[in-house]
Motif scaffolding. Structure first.
Motif, PDB file in Angstrom:
ATOM      1  N   GLU A   2       0.840  -1.188   0.000  1.00 37.04           N
ATOM      2  CA  GLU A   2       0.000   0.000   0.000  1.00 37.04           C
ATOM      3  C   GLU A   2       0.879   1.243   0.000  1.00 37.04           C
ATOM      4  O   GLU A   2       1.953   1.269   0.585  1.00 37.04           O
ATOM      5  CB  GLU A   2      -0.892   0.000   1.239  1.00 37.04           C
ATOM      6  CG  GLU A   2      -1.779  -1.198   1.290  1.00 37.04           C
ATOM      7  CD  GLU A   2      -3.208  -0.809   1.560  1.00 37.04           C
ATOM      8  OE1 GLU A   2      -3.471   0.367   1.775  1.00 37.04           O
ATOM      9  OE2 GLU A   2      -4.035  -1.720   1.536  1.00 37.04           O
ATOM     10  N   LEU A   5      -0.792   7.936  -0.632  1.00 32.06           N
ATOM     11  CA  LEU A   5      -0.888   8.949  -1.673  1.00 32.06           C
ATOM     12  C   LEU A   5      -1.129  10.333  -1.101  1.00 32.06           C
ATOM     13  O   LEU A   5      -1.010  11.326  -1.792  1.00 32.06           O
ATOM     14  CB  LEU A   5      -2.014   8.596  -2.651  1.00 32.06           C
ATOM     15  CG  LEU A   5      -1.824   7.295  -3.408  1.00 32.06           C
ATOM     16  CD1 LEU A   5      -3.023   7.052  -4.315  1.00 32.06           C
ATOM     17  CD2 LEU A   5      -0.548   7.321  -4.209  1.00 32.06           C
ATOM     18  N   VAL A  33      -0.104  11.405  -9.544  1.00 31.71           N
ATOM     19  CA  VAL A  33       0.544  10.142  -9.233  1.00 31.71           C
ATOM     20  C   VAL A  33       1.925  10.515  -8.727  1.00 31.71           C
ATOM     21  O   VAL A  33       2.699  11.169  -9.417  1.00 31.71           O
ATOM     22  CB  VAL A  33       0.651   9.227 -10.474  1.00 31.71           C
ATOM     23  CG1 VAL A  33       1.367   7.938 -10.126  1.00 31.71           C
ATOM     24  CG2 VAL A  33      -0.727   8.944 -11.049  1.00 31.71           C
ATOM     25  N   LEU A  37       5.177   6.367  -5.715  1.00 30.00           N
ATOM     26  CA  LEU A  37       4.384   5.297  -6.299  1.00 30.00           C
ATOM     27  C   LEU A  37       5.036   4.792  -7.580  1.00 30.00           C
ATOM     28  O   LEU A  37       5.143   3.592  -7.800  1.00 30.00           O
ATOM     29  CB  LEU A  37       2.959   5.771  -6.577  1.00 30.00           C
ATOM     30  CG  LEU A  37       2.048   4.787  -7.293  1.00 30.00           C
ATOM     31  CD1 LEU A  37       1.815   3.546  -6.443  1.00 30.00           C
ATOM     32  CD2 LEU A  37       0.735   5.441  -7.652  1.00 30.00           C
ATOM     33  N   GLU A  41       6.437   0.925  -7.638  1.00 31.65           N
ATOM     34  CA  GLU A  41       5.567  -0.008  -8.352  1.00 31.65           C
ATOM     35  C   GLU A  41       6.422  -0.943  -9.207  1.00 31.65           C
ATOM     36  O   GLU A  41       7.328  -0.510  -9.900  1.00 31.65           O
ATOM     37  CB  GLU A  41       4.575   0.766  -9.229  1.00 31.65           C
ATOM     38  CG  GLU A  41       3.572  -0.083  -9.935  1.00 31.65           C
ATOM     39  CD  GLU A  41       2.643  -0.826  -8.985  1.00 31.65           C
ATOM     40  OE1 GLU A  41       2.317  -1.973  -9.289  1.00 31.65           O
ATOM     41  OE2 GLU A  41       2.259  -0.259  -7.954  1.00 31.65           O
ATOM     42  N   SER A  48      -1.395   1.449 -15.469  1.00 34.16           N
ATOM     43  CA  SER A  48      -1.647   1.088 -14.069  1.00 34.16           C
ATOM     44  C   SER A  48      -1.535   2.304 -13.164  1.00 34.16           C
ATOM     45  O   SER A  48      -2.238   2.403 -12.164  1.00 34.16           O
ATOM     46  CB  SER A  48      -0.698  -0.013 -13.614  1.00 34.16           C
ATOM     47  OG  SER A  48       0.639   0.432 -13.625  1.00 34.16           O
ATOM     48  N   PHE A  49      -0.669   3.259 -13.489  1.00 33.34           N
ATOM     49  CA  PHE A  49      -0.565   4.488 -12.706  1.00 33.34           C
ATOM     50  C   PHE A  49      -1.817   5.348 -12.901  1.00 33.34           C
ATOM     51  O   PHE A  49      -2.357   5.892 -11.956  1.00 33.34           O
ATOM     52  CB  PHE A  49       0.666   5.297 -13.101  1.00 33.34           C
ATOM     53  CG  PHE A  49       1.967   4.585 -12.865  1.00 33.34           C
ATOM     54  CD1 PHE A  49       2.199   3.875 -11.703  1.00 33.34           C
ATOM     55  CD2 PHE A  49       2.964   4.627 -13.806  1.00 33.34           C
ATOM     56  CE1 PHE A  49       3.399   3.219 -11.479  1.00 33.34           C
ATOM     57  CE2 PHE A  49       4.170   3.981 -13.600  1.00 33.34           C
ATOM     58  CZ  PHE A  49       4.389   3.283 -12.436  1.00 33.34           C
ATOM     59  N   LYS A  51      -4.769   4.394 -13.696  1.00 38.96           N
ATOM     60  CA  LYS A  51      -5.948   3.759 -13.111  1.00 38.96           C
ATOM     61  C   LYS A  51      -6.120   4.119 -11.641  1.00 38.96           C
ATOM     62  O   LYS A  51      -7.208   3.978 -11.096  1.00 38.96           O
ATOM     63  CB  LYS A  51      -5.864   2.239 -13.261  1.00 38.96           C
ATOM     64  CG  LYS A  51      -6.092   1.762 -14.673  1.00 38.96           C
ATOM     65  CD  LYS A  51      -5.953   0.263 -14.764  1.00 38.96           C
ATOM     66  CE  LYS A  51      -6.120  -0.209 -16.189  1.00 38.96           C
ATOM     67  NZ  LYS A  51      -5.936  -1.667 -16.315  1.00 38.96           N
ATOM     68  N   THR A  52      -5.068   4.596 -10.977  1.00 38.28           N
ATOM     69  CA  THR A  52      -5.159   4.984  -9.570  1.00 38.28           C
ATOM     70  C   THR A  52      -5.744   6.378  -9.388  1.00 38.28           C
ATOM     71  O   THR A  52      -6.031   6.780  -8.268  1.00 38.28           O
ATOM     72  CB  THR A  52      -3.781   4.928  -8.882  1.00 38.28           C
ATOM     73  OG1 THR A  52      -2.927   5.927  -9.453  1.00 38.28           O
ATOM     74  CG2 THR A  52      -3.145   3.558  -9.027  1.00 38.28           C
TER      75      THR A  52
END
Length: 131
Positions: A2, A5, A33, A37, A41, A48-49, A51-52
């Motif tokens: 986790e 952020l 982002v 992260l 990652e 994928s970045f 999508k956060t």
């Protein structure tokens, strides 16, 4: 794993297109982002970045990445956001970018993007900064 952020230990800044301002002083709708992260990652996928990020819809189809910010805005015209790489328009596929070279990804989601970038920013703006 986790990620925090919303790290409150240091002041966060928002890239507005005109410059960076403190997030606490910002009135625009934006998300970021964080470099931590991106660094931590394990996947090598920019999708994928993105999508956060709340409000960003990422659709992957046969290796192509389709991005929408705030949903469909037009039936006939493109709904693609403006993507800027270090301040310059980027029209190549996002899969061509190496995620290990990225520092931050900022997403402008409201009218401030249109104010800063004109009609090209009407569908949102993705600001990518490299190291």
């Amino acid at each position: 794993m986790e990620y925090d952020l919303h790290n409150t230990n240091k002041e966060q800044y928002v890239n507005t297109g005109y410059g960076k301002i403190k997030r606490s002083e910002s009135t625009i709708s934006s998300s970021s982002v964080d470099e931590n992260l991106i660094e931590n990652e394990k996947t090598l996928d920019i999708a994928s970045f993105l999508k956060t990020v709340p409000g960003v819809n990422v659709i992957e189809n046969n290796g192509d990445i389709k991005i929408q910010i705030r949903g469909n805005r037009s039936l006939m015209a493109s709904n693609d956001p403006l993507i800027l790489l270090n301040g310059s328009p980027y029209n190549a596929p996002l899969k061509n970018l190496n995620p290990r070279d990225l520092k931050t990804i900022d997403v402008l989601k409201d009218g401030s993007a249109t104010a800063a970038y004109g009609s090209r920013g009407a569908n949102g703006v993705i600001l990518i900064t490299t190291k």
